[in-house]
Write a protein that holds these residues in place. Sequence first.
Motif, PDB file in Angstrom:
ATOM      1  N   PHE A  28       0.840  -1.199   0.000  1.00 50.54           N
ATOM      2  CA  PHE A  28       0.000   0.000   0.000  1.00 50.54           C
ATOM      3  C   PHE A  28       0.878   1.252   0.000  1.00 50.54           C
ATOM      4  O   PHE A  28       0.585   2.233  -0.694  1.00 50.54           O
ATOM      5  CB  PHE A  28      -0.889   0.015   1.243  1.00 50.54           C
ATOM      6  N   ALA A  29       1.950   1.228   0.806  1.00 49.24           N
ATOM      7  CA  ALA A  29       2.808   2.403   0.934  1.00 49.24           C
ATOM      8  C   ALA A  29       3.420   2.797  -0.411  1.00 49.24           C
ATOM      9  O   ALA A  29       3.522   3.991  -0.733  1.00 49.24           O
ATOM     10  CB  ALA A  29       3.904   2.148   1.957  1.00 49.24           C
ATOM     11  N   VAL A  30       3.799   1.803  -1.213  1.00 47.56           N
ATOM     12  CA  VAL A  30       4.427   2.101  -2.503  1.00 47.56           C
ATOM     13  C   VAL A  30       3.427   2.732  -3.464  1.00 47.56           C
ATOM     14  O   VAL A  30       3.723   3.753  -4.113  1.00 47.56           O
ATOM     15  CB  VAL A  30       5.049   0.836  -3.130  1.00 47.56           C
ATOM     16  N   VAL A  31       2.231   2.158  -3.590  1.00 51.96           N
ATOM     17  CA  VAL A  31       1.267   2.734  -4.541  1.00 51.96           C
ATOM     18  C   VAL A  31       0.768   4.093  -4.060  1.00 51.96           C
ATOM     19  O   VAL A  31       0.480   4.982  -4.872  1.00 51.96           O
ATOM     20  CB  VAL A  31       0.086   1.765  -4.830  1.00 51.96           C
ATOM     21  N   GLU A  32       0.692   4.293  -2.738  1.00 52.64           N
ATOM     22  CA  GLU A  32       0.331   5.610  -2.220  1.00 52.64           C
ATOM     23  C   GLU A  32       1.413   6.635  -2.549  1.00 52.64           C
ATOM     24  O   GLU A  32       1.112   7.793  -2.872  1.00 52.64           O
ATOM     25  CB  GLU A  32       0.097   5.531  -0.706  1.00 52.64           C
ATOM     26  N   HIS A  33       2.672   6.210  -2.481  1.00 50.03           N
ATOM     27  CA  HIS A  33       3.790   7.083  -2.846  1.00 50.03           C
ATOM     28  C   HIS A  33       3.702   7.476  -4.327  1.00 50.03           C
ATOM     29  O   HIS A  33       3.878   8.654  -4.673  1.00 50.03           O
ATOM     30  CB  HIS A  33       5.105   6.351  -2.560  1.00 50.03           C
ATOM     31  N   LEU A  34       3.420   6.504  -5.181  1.00 54.55           N
ATOM     32  CA  LEU A  34       3.291   6.783  -6.611  1.00 54.55           C
ATOM     33  C   LEU A  34       2.152   7.763  -6.879  1.00 54.55           C
ATOM     34  O   LEU A  34       2.296   8.699  -7.677  1.00 54.55           O
ATOM     35  CB  LEU A  34       3.052   5.482  -7.378  1.00 54.55           C
ATOM     36  N   THR A  51      -8.799   2.764  -6.404  1.00 54.36           N
ATOM     37  CA  THR A  51      -7.893   2.870  -7.550  1.00 54.36           C
ATOM     38  C   THR A  51      -7.643   4.326  -7.919  1.00 54.36           C
ATOM     39  O   THR A  51      -8.384   5.227  -7.507  1.00 54.36           O
ATOM     40  CB  THR A  51      -8.446   2.134  -8.784  1.00 54.36           C
ATOM     41  N   THR A  52      -6.614   4.523  -8.714  1.00 51.14           N
ATOM     42  CA  THR A  52      -6.361   5.815  -9.339  1.00 51.14           C
ATOM     43  C   THR A  52      -5.506   5.578 -10.576  1.00 51.14           C
ATOM     44  O   THR A  52      -4.784   4.582 -10.663  1.00 51.14           O
ATOM     45  CB  THR A  52      -5.665   6.801  -8.375  1.00 51.14           C
ATOM     46  N   GLU A  53      -5.609   6.480 -11.534  1.00 53.69           N
ATOM     47  CA  GLU A  53      -4.880   6.360 -12.795  1.00 53.69           C
ATOM     48  C   GLU A  53      -3.699   7.328 -12.806  1.00 53.69           C
ATOM     49  O   GLU A  53      -3.841   8.495 -12.420  1.00 53.69           O
ATOM     50  CB  GLU A  53      -5.793   6.688 -13.983  1.00 53.69           C
ATOM     51  N   ILE A  54      -2.535   6.847 -13.255  1.00 51.84           N
ATOM     52  CA  ILE A  54      -1.380   7.707 -13.431  1.00 51.84           C
ATOM     53  C   ILE A  54      -0.674   7.330 -14.738  1.00 51.84           C
ATOM     54  O   ILE A  54      -0.969   6.288 -15.329  1.00 51.84           O
ATOM     55  CB  ILE A  54      -0.371   7.597 -12.265  1.00 51.84           C
ATOM     56  N   ASP A  55       0.229   8.185 -15.178  1.00 46.17           N
ATOM     57  CA  ASP A  55       1.172   7.835 -16.236  1.00 46.17           C
ATOM     58  C   ASP A  55       2.501   7.559 -15.550  1.00 46.17           C
ATOM     59  O   ASP A  55       3.062   8.448 -14.903  1.00 46.17           O
ATOM     60  CB  ASP A  55       1.329   8.977 -17.244  1.00 46.17           C
ATOM     61  N   LEU A  56       2.983   6.340 -15.670  1.00 46.69           N
ATOM     62  CA  LEU A  56       4.266   5.970 -15.068  1.00 46.69           C
ATOM     63  C   LEU A  56       5.247   5.686 -16.189  1.00 46.69           C
ATOM     64  O   LEU A  56       5.050   4.736 -16.959  1.00 46.69           O
ATOM     65  CB  LEU A  56       4.103   4.740 -14.171  1.00 46.69           C
ATOM     66  N   GLU A 175       9.539   2.242 -12.632  1.00 49.83           N
ATOM     67  CA  GLU A 175       9.684   2.971 -13.897  1.00 49.83           C
ATOM     68  C   GLU A 175      10.619   2.226 -14.846  1.00 49.83           C
ATOM     69  O   GLU A 175      10.331   2.091 -16.047  1.00 49.83           O
ATOM     70  CB  GLU A 175      10.213   4.377 -13.625  1.00 49.83           C
ATOM     71  N   THR A 176      11.729   1.733 -14.311  1.00 52.39           N
ATOM     72  CA  THR A 176      12.666   0.971 -15.135  1.00 52.39           C
ATOM     73  C   THR A 176      12.019  -0.306 -15.653  1.00 52.39           C
ATOM     74  O   THR A 176      12.212  -0.691 -16.812  1.00 52.39           O
ATOM     75  CB  THR A 176      13.927   0.621 -14.330  1.00 52.39           C
ATOM     76  N   LEU A 177      11.253  -0.959 -14.808  1.00 53.29           N
ATOM     77  CA  LEU A 177      10.569  -2.188 -15.199  1.00 53.29           C
ATOM     78  C   LEU A 177       9.637  -1.948 -16.378  1.00 53.29           C
ATOM     79  O   LEU A 177       9.648  -2.701 -17.366  1.00 53.29           O
ATOM     80  CB  LEU A 177       9.782  -2.740 -14.002  1.00 53.29           C
ATOM     81  N   LEU A 178       8.825  -0.902 -16.298  1.00 56.08           N
ATOM     82  CA  LEU A 178       7.864  -0.624 -17.363  1.00 56.08           C
ATOM     83  C   LEU A 178       8.550  -0.132 -18.630  1.00 56.08           C
ATOM     84  O   LEU A 178       8.091  -0.402 -19.739  1.00 56.08           O
ATOM     85  CB  LEU A 178       6.837   0.404 -16.896  1.00 56.08           C
ATOM     86  N   THR A 179       9.655   0.569 -18.462  1.00 52.51           N
ATOM     87  CA  THR A 179      10.339   1.148 -19.617  1.00 52.51           C
ATOM     88  C   THR A 179      11.256   0.148 -20.318  1.00 52.51           C
ATOM     89  O   THR A 179      11.260   0.051 -21.554  1.00 52.51           O
ATOM     90  CB  THR A 179      11.170   2.369 -19.184  1.00 52.51           C
TER      91      THR A 179
END
Length: 196
Positions: A28-34, A51-56, A175-179
């Motif tokens: 939870f802490a990680v997604v809240e940070h994002l 949920t929430t939507e972001i561009d990562l 970010e590195t994982l997705l990129t």
Amino acid sequence: MTATDRWLIAGLGNPGPWFAGTRHNAGFAVVEHLAHHAGTRFHLTGPRHRTTEIDLAAHPTLLAKPLWTINQSGPPIAALLRTQRIAATHLVVIQDDLDFPFGTIRLKRGGGPGGHNGIRSVTEAIASRDYLRMRIGVGRPPKGQKLGSFVLGRFSEAEQQQLPDLLTRCAASLETLLTSGLDHAQTTLHTPQPVS
């Protein structure tokens, strides 16, 4: 851009203020940070998740916090994959892990639950091990303390001081994982960095 190009990053944890800041809620802490750094907030999307939507890293990403107990995280995550038409290969589940010292971050695809009932629930619910996992080390309880009370306990004062850096490193690794993909992210994350 189709729905199948999106990512789902689900943090594991227990809902409710009593569990906030506990080791078991590292996901939870990680997604809240994002979400915080993207300038957005979680909102209720049905009885099973927020949920929430972001561009990562330029990737459309759905962040999720299942609202069932951590040991029953699978059905809410499976429902999101189904309704949002996101492939299991584009799912990242973030969990606490007793097998690594505090501050350790590890990435992998699939594998067994390693005693984590939340991961077991996810694997069973989506009937796949093709999803990605971010494991955040929380260490082992001191002698005489039971596992349950340890993971449901809050981070120590020293650990809390290190949490901001840990969460920043988690975000950078995602970010590195997705990129660049899992192999590159693992190499970058798991290779010791030189001391400046």
